[in-house]
Design an enzyme around this catalytic site. Structure first.
Site, PDB file in Angstrom:
ATOM      1  N   ASP A 167     -10.767  10.972  -5.990  1.00 48.71           N
ATOM      2  CA  ASP A 167     -11.977  11.760  -6.212  1.00 48.71           C
ATOM      3  C   ASP A 167     -11.701  12.965  -7.108  1.00 48.71           C
ATOM      4  OD1 ASP A 167     -10.408  12.563  -3.838  1.00 48.71           O
ATOM      5  OD2 ASP A 167     -11.796  14.259  -3.779  1.00 48.71           O
ATOM      6  N   ASP A 196       9.481   7.280   2.126  1.00 43.80           N
ATOM      7  CA  ASP A 196       9.154   7.393   0.706  1.00 43.80           C
ATOM      8  C   ASP A 196       9.114   6.014   0.059  1.00 43.80           C
ATOM      9  OD1 ASP A 196       9.199   7.977  -2.087  1.00 43.80           O
ATOM     10  OD2 ASP A 196      10.185   9.886  -1.690  1.00 43.80           O
ATOM     11  N   GLU A 256       0.853  -1.186   0.000  1.00 42.46           N
ATOM     12  CA  GLU A 256       0.000   0.000   0.000  1.00 42.46           C
ATOM     13  C   GLU A 256       0.889   1.236   0.000  1.00 42.46           C
ATOM     14  OE1 GLU A 256      -3.834   2.079   2.207  1.00 42.46           O
ATOM     15  OE2 GLU A 256      -3.524  -0.085   2.304  1.00 42.46           O
ATOM     16  N   THR A 295     -12.426   5.166   3.554  1.00 48.25           N
ATOM     17  CA  THR A 295     -11.454   5.831   4.421  1.00 48.25           C
ATOM     18  C   THR A 295     -11.929   7.230   4.789  1.00 48.25           C
ATOM     19  OG1 THR A 295     -10.215   6.871   2.620  1.00 48.25           O
ATOM     20  CG2 THR A 295      -9.642   4.595   3.186  1.00 48.25           C
ATOM     21  N   ARG A 296     -11.228   7.852   5.714  1.00 49.53           N
ATOM     22  CA  ARG A 296     -11.600   9.212   6.114  1.00 49.53           C
ATOM     23  C   ARG A 296     -11.419  10.189   4.959  1.00 49.53           C
ATOM     24  NH1 ARG A 296      -6.898  12.057   9.065  1.00 49.53           N
ATOM     25  NH2 ARG A 296      -5.048  10.912   8.427  1.00 49.53           N
ATOM     26  N   TYR A 297     -10.465   9.923   4.067  1.00 48.79           N
ATOM     27  CA  TYR A 297     -10.292  10.787   2.903  1.00 48.79           C
ATOM     28  C   TYR A 297     -11.493  10.676   1.962  1.00 48.79           C
ATOM     29  CZ  TYR A 297      -5.478  11.210   4.519  1.00 48.79           C
ATOM     30  OH  TYR A 297      -4.368  11.465   5.276  1.00 48.79           O
ATOM     31  N   GLU A 298     -11.998   9.465   1.789  1.00 49.67           N
ATOM     32  CA  GLU A 298     -13.168   9.297   0.944  1.00 49.67           C
ATOM     33  C   GLU A 298     -14.386   9.956   1.568  1.00 49.67           C
ATOM     34  OE1 GLU A 298     -14.093   5.822  -1.621  1.00 49.67           O
ATOM     35  OE2 GLU A 298     -15.584   5.400  -0.063  1.00 49.67           O
ATOM     36  N   GLU A 303       4.423   5.131   4.246  1.00 48.86           N
ATOM     37  CA  GLU A 303       3.785   6.418   4.542  1.00 48.86           C
ATOM     38  C   GLU A 303       4.812   7.339   5.197  1.00 48.86           C
ATOM     39  OE1 GLU A 303       1.960   9.464   4.655  1.00 48.86           O
ATOM     40  OE2 GLU A 303       0.522   7.895   4.083  1.00 48.86           O
ATOM     41  N   ASP A 346      -2.139  12.345  -2.884  1.00 51.55           N
ATOM     42  CA  ASP A 346      -2.125  13.801  -2.945  1.00 51.55           C
ATOM     43  C   ASP A 346      -2.428  14.229  -4.373  1.00 51.55           C
ATOM     44  OD1 ASP A 346      -1.455  16.547  -2.955  1.00 51.55           O
ATOM     45  OD2 ASP A 346      -0.115  16.241  -1.256  1.00 51.55           O
TER      46      ASP A 346
END
Length: 240
Positions: free
Chosen positions: A182, A124, A72, A219-222, A97, A146
């Site tokens: 998105d 990275d 991931e 996820t929280r981003y979605e 991450e 991002d």
């Protein structure tokens, strides 16, 4: 300020610009404890140039035995990675991450989930690509990366040859590469660049990119994207 730098770092590593955040203010005491107590034990091996200047490949069988290995890229707060690890104990999952606050959040979730089939690189993913063996990864995820919305920053996106070429190298033939975003222009660039890097888009109709995968966890981003009225896109590719 430009994106140009010398080709090598003083350590001998290639000079790789990094444009995101490594840390935000306000790590809670519990999150710092997760980092101090749990992170070292979850290391996938010697990834950094300082620890591994010869770029010796990671011993994946030593890490996960004969289990398939998933990757991931940028796991954010770790919701998806922990969900997949708990649901698929028969695989090993490596997460990369660089944002240390996100790493701390993941570690907290791992304590509650008690998943023991993960490895965490707090850095990275390009450094991880250096030390992953060829054709060693069975599935990869790039979820809400991002967006770098300004046109002059599009070369900073993951879906560029700098990232896609080594990703193709480390994925097994036929391996799945999932992308969720998105941002319509990120979809455009993904559909332009990923096939050129040796991947086949698996969609046969609109529902294949409008509906999430069967094993998806939002996820929280979605959730933020949905609150703000942006439509998620779920793109599935296969390594040719």
């Amino acid at each position: 300020m430009t994106d140009e730098h010398p080709k090598t770092h003083p350590s001998g590593a290639p000079w790789r610009n990094f444009y995101g955040r490594f840390k935000a203010k306000g790590l809670r005491d519990s999150q710092q404890a997760y980092l101090d107590e749990d992170l070292a034990a979850l290391s996938p091996g010697k990834v950094s140039w300082e620890d591994n200047p010869e770029r010796t490949p990671i011993d994946l069988p030593g890490l996960f035995g004969d289990r398939p290995v998933w990757l991931e890229v940028g796991f954010g707060g770790g919701e998806h990675m922990v969900h997949q690890a708990a649901a698929n104990p028969e695989v090993g999952i490596i997460g990369c991450e660089p944002f240390i606050n996100g790493v701390a959040m993941l570690l907290g979730k791992l304590r509650k989930a008690e998943a023991n089939n993960v490895a965490v690189h707090p850095g990275d993913v390009r450094d991880m690509f250096d030390v992953l063996p060829d054709e060693s990864i069975s599935k990869a995820f790039l979820l809400y990366p991002d967006p770098w919305p300004k046109k002059r920053h599009h070369r900073r996106r993951f879906v560029t040859p700098e990232h896609l070429e080594p990703l193709h190298r480390v994925l097994k033939p036929g391996a799945e590469f999932r992308v969720a975003t998105d941002i319509p222009d990120y979809v455009r660039q993904t559909l332009e660049e990923v096939p050129k890097a040796g991947f086949e888009w698996m969609a046969e109709g609109p529902q294949d990119w409008r509906k999430p995968w069967g094993d998806w966890i939002s996820t929280r981003y979605e959730q933020k994207a949905l609150r703000e009225g942006r439509r998620p896109h779920y793109l599935t590719f296969r390594r040719v």
